[in-house]
Design a protein around this motif. Structure first.
Motif, mmCIF file in Angstrom:
data_model
loop_
_atom_site.group_PDB
_atom_site.id
_atom_site.type_symbol
_atom_site.label_atom_id
_atom_site.label_comp_id
_atom_site.label_asym_id
_atom_site.label_seq_id
_atom_site.Cartn_x
_atom_site.Cartn_y
_atom_site.Cartn_z
ATOM 1 N N VAL A 100 -97.441 -0.523 82.040
ATOM 2 C CA VAL A 100 -96.945 -0.880 80.710
ATOM 3 C C VAL A 100 -97.949 -1.806 80.023
ATOM 4 N N ARG A 101 -98.481 -2.750 80.767
ATOM 5 C CA ARG A 101 -99.502 -3.669 80.224
ATOM 6 C C ARG A 101 -100.717 -2.867 79.745
ATOM 7 N N ALA A 102 -101.171 -1.935 80.547
ATOM 8 C CA ALA A 102 -102.337 -1.124 80.185
ATOM 9 C C ALA A 102 -102.060 -0.320 78.914
ATOM 10 N N MET A 103 -100.859 0.216 78.807
ATOM 11 C CA MET A 103 -100.505 0.972 77.608
ATOM 12 C C MET A 103 -100.559 0.074 76.367
ATOM 13 N N TRP A 104 -100.009 -1.142 76.489
ATOM 14 C CA TRP A 104 -100.062 -2.064 75.356
ATOM 15 C C TRP A 104 -101.504 -2.438 75.034
ATOM 16 N N GLY A 129 -88.834 1.991 84.071
ATOM 17 C CA GLY A 129 -87.943 0.994 84.666
ATOM 18 C C GLY A 129 -87.911 -0.341 83.948
ATOM 19 N N PHE A 130 -88.356 -0.388 82.676
ATOM 20 C CA PHE A 130 -88.415 -1.638 81.930
ATOM 21 C C PHE A 130 -87.587 -1.541 80.653
ATOM 22 N N THR A 131 -86.989 -2.653 80.272
ATOM 23 C CA THR A 131 -86.231 -2.707 79.028
ATOM 24 C C THR A 131 -87.191 -2.917 77.865
ATOM 25 N N ASP A 132 -86.674 -2.755 76.657
ATOM 26 C CA ASP A 132 -87.473 -3.059 75.468
ATOM 27 C C ASP A 132 -87.906 -4.529 75.486
ATOM 28 N N GLN A 133 -87.023 -5.397 75.962
ATOM 29 C CA GLN A 133 -87.339 -6.822 76.035
ATOM 30 C C GLN A 133 -88.484 -7.070 77.021
ATOM 31 N N ARG A 139 -96.149 -7.263 75.938
ATOM 32 C CA ARG A 139 -96.997 -7.179 74.746
ATOM 33 C C ARG A 139 -97.372 -8.566 74.239
ATOM 34 N N ILE A 140 -96.405 -9.457 74.178
ATOM 35 C CA ILE A 140 -96.663 -10.819 73.699
ATOM 36 C C ILE A 140 -97.653 -11.529 74.614
ATOM 37 N N ALA A 141 -97.492 -11.344 75.917
ATOM 38 C CA ALA A 141 -98.413 -11.975 76.880
ATOM 39 C C ALA A 141 -99.846 -11.505 76.651
ATOM 40 N N ILE A 142 -100.009 -10.248 76.308
ATOM 41 C CA ILE A 142 -101.349 -9.700 76.051
ATOM 42 C C ILE A 142 -101.947 -10.342 74.800
#
Length: 145
Positions: A100-104, A129-133, A139-142
């Motif tokens: 998910v991090r890589a996608m963002w 397996g992840f929520t929108d939150q 995304r914010i961390a990135i």
């Protein structure tokens, strides 16, 4: 090789696919998110190469070759859900957060978010397996780094 992977990808329920197939699924998913805004830029390709190289321990040339293979897979694959299924079966939840991090990272490469990219992220994150939150937190961390 690609045709064989696509056959395995579209086959009915079966044994989990190999780590090599999971790598291809991750690469194809990264290509799909990069192409989702109809602007597949060289900087996005370079970002995908860096992600694949770092994640898989590949040389620059090996990462580029894998990305090019994944471009073909992505173009021929029937849907995104099959990629996420392979990833979910082959990779533990903690490690899927890196996907998910890589996608963002790919989405944010050009400095803007397109509605098509956002829609694909909203679809894919829960399938992994992840929520929108959770996805938003990643995304914010990135953006803070």
């Amino acid at each position: 090789m690609i045709a064989d992977f696509l056959r395995r990808l579209t086959a009915p329920a079966q044994d989990p696919l190999s780590d090599v197939d999971a790598r291809r699924a991750i690469g194809a998913l990264l290509v799909r998110i990069a192409r989702s805004d109809n602007h597949y830029a060289p900087d996005e390709k370079a970002r995908i190469d860096r992600i694949l190289g770092a994640r898989l321990g590949l040389t620059e040339a090996e990462a580029k070759a894998l990305r090019e293979e994944c471009e073909t897979i992505e173009a021929e694959a029937p849907d995104t859900v099959r990629f996420t299924r392979v990833i979910k079966e082959a990779i533990p939840l903690d490690d899927r957060e890196a996907v998910v991090r890589a996608m963002w990272e790919v989405v944010l490469t050009d400095g803007s978010r397109d509605q098509h990219e956002d829609a694909l992220m909203r679809m894919v994150a829960p399938l992994l397996g992840f929520t929108d939150q959770d996805s938003n937190r990643i995304r914010i961390a990135i953006t803070k780094n």
